[in-house]
Design an enzyme around this catalytic site. Structure first.
Site, PDB file in Angstrom:
ATOM      1  N   ARG A 186      -2.696 -24.614 -33.745  1.00 11.96           N
ATOM      2  CA  ARG A 186      -1.850 -25.885 -33.214  1.00 11.96           C
ATOM      3  C   ARG A 186      -1.773 -25.665 -31.771  1.00 11.96           C
ATOM      4  O   ARG A 186      -1.393 -24.622 -31.203  1.00 11.96           O
ATOM      5  CB  ARG A 186      -0.604 -26.022 -33.731  1.00 11.96           C
ATOM      6  CG  ARG A 186       0.350 -26.891 -33.134  1.00 11.96           C
ATOM      7  CD  ARG A 186       1.922 -26.851 -33.744  1.00 11.96           C
ATOM      8  NE  ARG A 186       2.550 -28.037 -33.252  1.00 11.96           N
ATOM      9  CZ  ARG A 186       3.863 -27.688 -32.614  1.00 11.96           C
ATOM     10  NH1 ARG A 186       4.642 -26.453 -32.887  1.00 11.96           N
ATOM     11  NH2 ARG A 186       4.437 -28.634 -31.927  1.00 11.96           N
ATOM     12  N   HIS A 192       4.652 -31.772 -25.604  1.00 12.13           N
ATOM     13  CA  HIS A 192       5.157 -30.566 -25.850  1.00 12.13           C
ATOM     14  C   HIS A 192       5.822 -30.286 -24.677  1.00 12.13           C
ATOM     15  O   HIS A 192       5.869 -29.388 -23.605  1.00 12.13           O
ATOM     16  CB  HIS A 192       4.369 -29.410 -26.272  1.00 12.13           C
ATOM     17  CG  HIS A 192       5.069 -28.187 -26.745  1.00 12.13           C
ATOM     18  ND1 HIS A 192       4.991 -27.844 -28.171  1.00 12.13           N
ATOM     19  CD2 HIS A 192       6.221 -27.551 -26.374  1.00 12.13           C
ATOM     20  CE1 HIS A 192       5.738 -26.724 -28.481  1.00 12.13           C
ATOM     21  NE2 HIS A 192       6.533 -26.494 -27.482  1.00 12.13           N
ATOM     22  N   GLU A 205       9.680 -31.425 -30.914  1.00 14.05           N
ATOM     23  CA  GLU A 205      11.327 -31.120 -30.943  1.00 14.05           C
ATOM     24  C   GLU A 205      12.006 -32.380 -29.929  1.00 14.05           C
ATOM     25  O   GLU A 205      12.667 -31.802 -28.941  1.00 14.05           O
ATOM     26  CB  GLU A 205      11.600 -29.659 -30.377  1.00 14.05           C
ATOM     27  CG  GLU A 205      11.145 -28.747 -31.378  1.00 14.05           C
ATOM     28  CD  GLU A 205      11.308 -27.376 -30.955  1.00 14.05           C
ATOM     29  OE1 GLU A 205      11.764 -27.110 -29.890  1.00 14.05           O
ATOM     30  OE2 GLU A 205      11.407 -26.542 -31.745  1.00 14.05           O
ATOM     31  N   ASN A 261       9.807 -26.748 -37.246  1.00 12.76           N
ATOM     32  CA  ASN A 261       9.993 -25.969 -36.273  1.00 12.76           C
ATOM     33  C   ASN A 261      11.307 -25.006 -36.917  1.00 12.76           C
ATOM     34  O   ASN A 261      12.265 -25.724 -36.708  1.00 12.76           O
ATOM     35  CB  ASN A 261      10.115 -26.338 -34.956  1.00 12.76           C
ATOM     36  CG  ASN A 261       8.836 -26.532 -34.309  1.00 12.76           C
ATOM     37  OD1 ASN A 261       7.746 -26.823 -35.384  1.00 12.76           O
ATOM     38  ND2 ASN A 261       8.818 -26.979 -33.107  1.00 12.76           N
ATOM     39  N   TYR A 299      13.318 -21.253 -36.901  1.00 10.48           N
ATOM     40  CA  TYR A 299      13.615 -20.327 -36.440  1.00 10.48           C
ATOM     41  C   TYR A 299      15.012 -19.567 -37.052  1.00 10.48           C
ATOM     42  O   TYR A 299      14.887 -18.279 -37.036  1.00 10.48           O
ATOM     43  CB  TYR A 299      13.853 -19.929 -34.751  1.00 10.48           C
ATOM     44  CG  TYR A 299      12.469 -20.595 -33.963  1.00 10.48           C
ATOM     45  CD1 TYR A 299      11.677 -19.283 -33.911  1.00 10.48           C
ATOM     46  CD2 TYR A 299      12.285 -21.986 -33.848  1.00 10.48           C
ATOM     47  CE1 TYR A 299      10.504 -19.935 -33.329  1.00 10.48           C
ATOM     48  CE2 TYR A 299      11.071 -21.955 -33.068  1.00 10.48           C
ATOM     49  CZ  TYR A 299      10.284 -21.205 -32.907  1.00 10.48           C
ATOM     50  OH  TYR A 299       9.005 -21.617 -32.273  1.00 10.48           O
ATOM     51  N   GLU A 306       6.226 -24.287 -36.465  1.00  3.94           N
ATOM     52  CA  GLU A 306       6.639 -22.972 -35.716  1.00  3.94           C
ATOM     53  C   GLU A 306       7.648 -22.429 -36.563  1.00  3.94           C
ATOM     54  O   GLU A 306       8.425 -22.442 -37.092  1.00  3.94           O
ATOM     55  CB  GLU A 306       7.366 -23.364 -34.469  1.00  3.94           C
ATOM     56  CG  GLU A 306       6.323 -24.105 -33.447  1.00  3.94           C
ATOM     57  CD  GLU A 306       7.109 -24.454 -31.955  1.00  3.94           C
ATOM     58  OE1 GLU A 306       8.177 -23.721 -31.787  1.00  3.94           O
ATOM     59  OE2 GLU A 306       6.838 -25.353 -31.251  1.00  3.94           O
TER      60      GLU A 306
HETATM   61  C1  PNW Z   1      10.751 -24.050 -29.301  1.00  5.23           C
HETATM   62  N1  PNW Z   1      17.131 -22.964 -29.594  1.00  5.23           N
HETATM   63  O1  PNW Z   1      11.750 -24.154 -28.750  1.00  5.23           O
HETATM   64  C2  PNW Z   1       9.688 -24.498 -28.713  1.00  5.23           C
HETATM   65  O2  PNW Z   1       8.939 -25.499 -29.505  1.00  5.23           O
HETATM   66  C3  PNW Z   1       8.579 -23.649 -28.324  1.00  5.23           C
HETATM   67  O3  PNW Z   1       7.858 -24.238 -27.107  1.00  5.23           O
HETATM   68  C4  PNW Z   1       9.310 -22.279 -27.876  1.00  5.23           C
HETATM   69  O4  PNW Z   1       8.518 -21.334 -27.031  1.00  5.23           O
HETATM   70  C5  PNW Z   1       9.900 -21.554 -29.270  1.00  5.23           C
HETATM   71  O5  PNW Z   1      10.708 -22.527 -30.053  1.00  5.23           O
HETATM   72  C6  PNW Z   1      10.680 -20.516 -29.128  1.00  5.23           C
HETATM   73  O6  PNW Z   1      12.017 -20.670 -28.285  1.00  5.23           O
HETATM   74  C7  PNW Z   1      13.106 -23.720 -29.122  1.00  5.23           C
HETATM   75  O7  PNW Z   1      17.907 -22.465 -28.834  1.00  5.23           O
HETATM   76  C8  PNW Z   1      13.897 -23.274 -27.973  1.00  5.23           C
HETATM   77  O8  PNW Z   1      17.826 -23.070 -30.873  1.00  5.23           O
HETATM   78  C9  PNW Z   1      15.278 -22.992 -28.183  1.00  5.23           C
HETATM   79  C10 PNW Z   1      15.738 -23.222 -29.525  1.00  5.23           C
HETATM   80  C11 PNW Z   1      15.222 -23.806 -30.761  1.00  5.23           C
HETATM   81  C12 PNW Z   1      13.604 -24.023 -30.424  1.00  5.23           C
END
Ligand code: PNW
Length: 484
Positions: A80, A126, A173, A315, A317, A385
């Site tokens: 991707r 993006h 996002e 995405n 995390y 992601e």
């Molecule tokens: C994503 N948060 O961004 C993006 O899609 C990527 O480009 C980035 O490098 C990756 O996650 C890692 O950060 C985020 O603060 C940035 O919750 C910040 C957050 C979530 C997603």
């Protein structure tokens, strides 16, 4: 987590790695590329990106063959990446010139991937809006203009690349674009009325306008694909939404359970209601934001209905706890009037700390998130992601960083959560992209925070695989071994 009997994945599960143009390409002025809002933002004085910019980044523009060699070595089925709009249309607008240099760069990327047997997944946007559009009419602040320019850009990409690209993601996002760009001002274009570094902006109103522009821009691109490209090209199209899972701070308190749901409506429902259900914004948002939430007209609802997508790009995390607030929200609130916490009432942490303050590893919450999203929005999910920096990785040497046991465990736990959501919660989850192929420009955090499975030496631009890069291959191959 991790009992072997429940850790299988479908044999046709797609997996690979993800990147984004501005974070890796560099070559900011090569081939007539126009500036994006991120070029401008990274060169502001005083710096808002820890002194970092994407002028060179990982120099992927010149080193893509080497990087695709890594993909092959890691066994990736798919990759991707995103297109830089201003590399393709330097000024960005629907009557502006096209750069054939930019188009041929992306043709080279696509052809090289296909020659290696790797399936390209292309994100159109993006975060790197052409600066020309920001200057011309305020970019995403102009709902009518921005959607027309985005549709033209999307159509051009379908025309030029759609014979070979069969997997499209319109936007990455939109929540981060709206909130970080126009409420907190920590991302480009850095507008905010609550950030001391911002000279312009209105946190109370702008993010909600930008959100509407993004929803309709996405919808126009999808409607164009459905009407004029789908039958001849036969591809899939969707969008990537971020959004954490929220657990109630006090699970015995009904108000905290409502707060957790409300927080997810502000994060995900804002975009997912119109995009996946062709429905209005969540009621919780209307209750709090009232007239500040720009309404959809009847013809806009008709457009949303025409813009049916194929998948939900997720995405993911981390997760958090939500606690209700008793006082009424300020006009600057964008989280649904909740406190966001990393520990619950009993002092239990949502997960183990990583190498960045906002991310703790919470695979059990990920599984709940997958089930909730699938059963609400009813589209196959691709994890577009997922990843993390290891604790202390920003200060490690290369030899320390490549021994990334925390990241391996993070991947393992999250992939197990996916197989459990499939086998036990009946969710349809069809693919997974680890963020990221290589350490890269982590936006306002600069080059310190490392999400890569490949170590990047920013002095020499040398790449070194971390242990996690190859670990993923055996995780996927082991689970897809005809056990389902
Ligand atoms: C994503 N948060 O961004 C993006 O899609 C990527 O480009 C980035 O490098 C990756 O996650 C890692 O950060 C985020 O603060 C940035 O919750 C910040 C957050 C979530 C997603």
């Amino acid at each position: 987590m991790g009992s072997t009997t429940s850790s299988s994945l479908p044999a046709d599960f797609e997996w690979g790695f993800a990147t984004a143009a501005y974070q890796i390409e560099g070559a900011a002025e090569v081939g007539g590329r126009g500036k994006s809002i991120w070029d401008t933002f990274c060169h502001l004085e005083p710096s808002r990106t820890k002194g970092a910019n994407g002028d060179i980044a990982c120099d992927h523009y010149h080193r893509y063959e080497e990087d695709f060699g890594l993909l092959s070595q890691y066994g990736a089925k798919s990759y991707r990446f995103s297109l830089s709009w201003s590399r393709i249309i330097p000024q960005g607008g629907r009557n502006d010139a096209i750069s054939e240099d930019g188009i041929s760069f992306y043709n080279r990327l696509i052809d090289s991937l296909l020659a290696r047997g790797i399936t390209p997944w292309v994100t159109l946007y993006h975060w790197d809006l052409p600066q020309g559009l920001h200057d011309r009419y305020g970019g995403w602040l102009d709902v009518e203009e921005s959607q027309k320019d985005f549709e033209r850009y999307a159509r051009l990409c379908f025309e030029r690349f759609g014979d070979r690209v069969k997997n499209w993601i319109t936007l990455n996002e939109p929540w981060i674009v709206s909130i970080f760009g126009y409420a907190t001002g920590i991302n480009a274009p850095g507008r905010s009325s609550i950030n001391k570094m911002s000279i312009e902006g209105n946190t109370a109103t702008e993010p909600w306008i930008v959100g509407k522009s993004l929803i309709l821009s996405h919808a126009r691109a999808v409607a164009a694909y459905n009407k004029d490209f789908r039958s001849s090209q036969g591809g899939k199209i969707g969008i990537s939404l971020n959004g954490d899972y929220y657990e109630p701070w006090d699970s015995s308190d009904e108000r905290d359970r409502a707060a957790a749901e409300r927080r997810m409506e502000f994060h995900i429902g804002w975009f997912a209601n119109p995009i996946f259900l062709a429905k209005d914004y969540p009621a919780d948002m209307y209750d709090q934001l009232g007239e500040r939430l720009p309404k959809f007209s009847e013809s806009e609802f008709a457009l949303l209905r025409e813009a049916e997508v194929d998948f939900y790009g997720m995405n993911y995390y981390t997760s958090q706890y939500a606690r209700h607030r008793t006082q009424s929200p300020s006009v600057h609130d964008f989280v649904g009037n909740v406190d966001e916490l990393e520990e619950n009432k009993e002092g239990l942490s949502i997960g183990e700390e990583s190498g960045v303050h906002w991310l703790r590893s919470s695979p059990d919450s990920f599984r709940k998130h997958l089930a909730r999203i699938y059963h609400r929005y009813r589209k196959p999910i691709y994890i577009t992601e997922n990843g993390c920096p290891c604790p202390g990785e920003d200060k490690m040497t290369r030899d320390e960083s490549v021994n990334d046991t925390y990241r391996i465990r993070y991947f393992e736990d999250h992939i197990n959560a996916i197989s459990q959501a499939i086998t036990q919660d009946s969710a349809i989850i069809s693919g997974y992209f680890a963020w990221s192929l290589l350490d890269n420009l982590e936006w306002s955090d600069g080059y310190g925070v490392r999400f890569g499975v490949t170590y990047t030496d920013y002095d020499t631009l040398e790449r070194t695989p971390k242990r996690s890069a190859l670990a993923l291959k055996s995780m996927f191959e082991g689970r897809m071994n005809g056990r389902m």
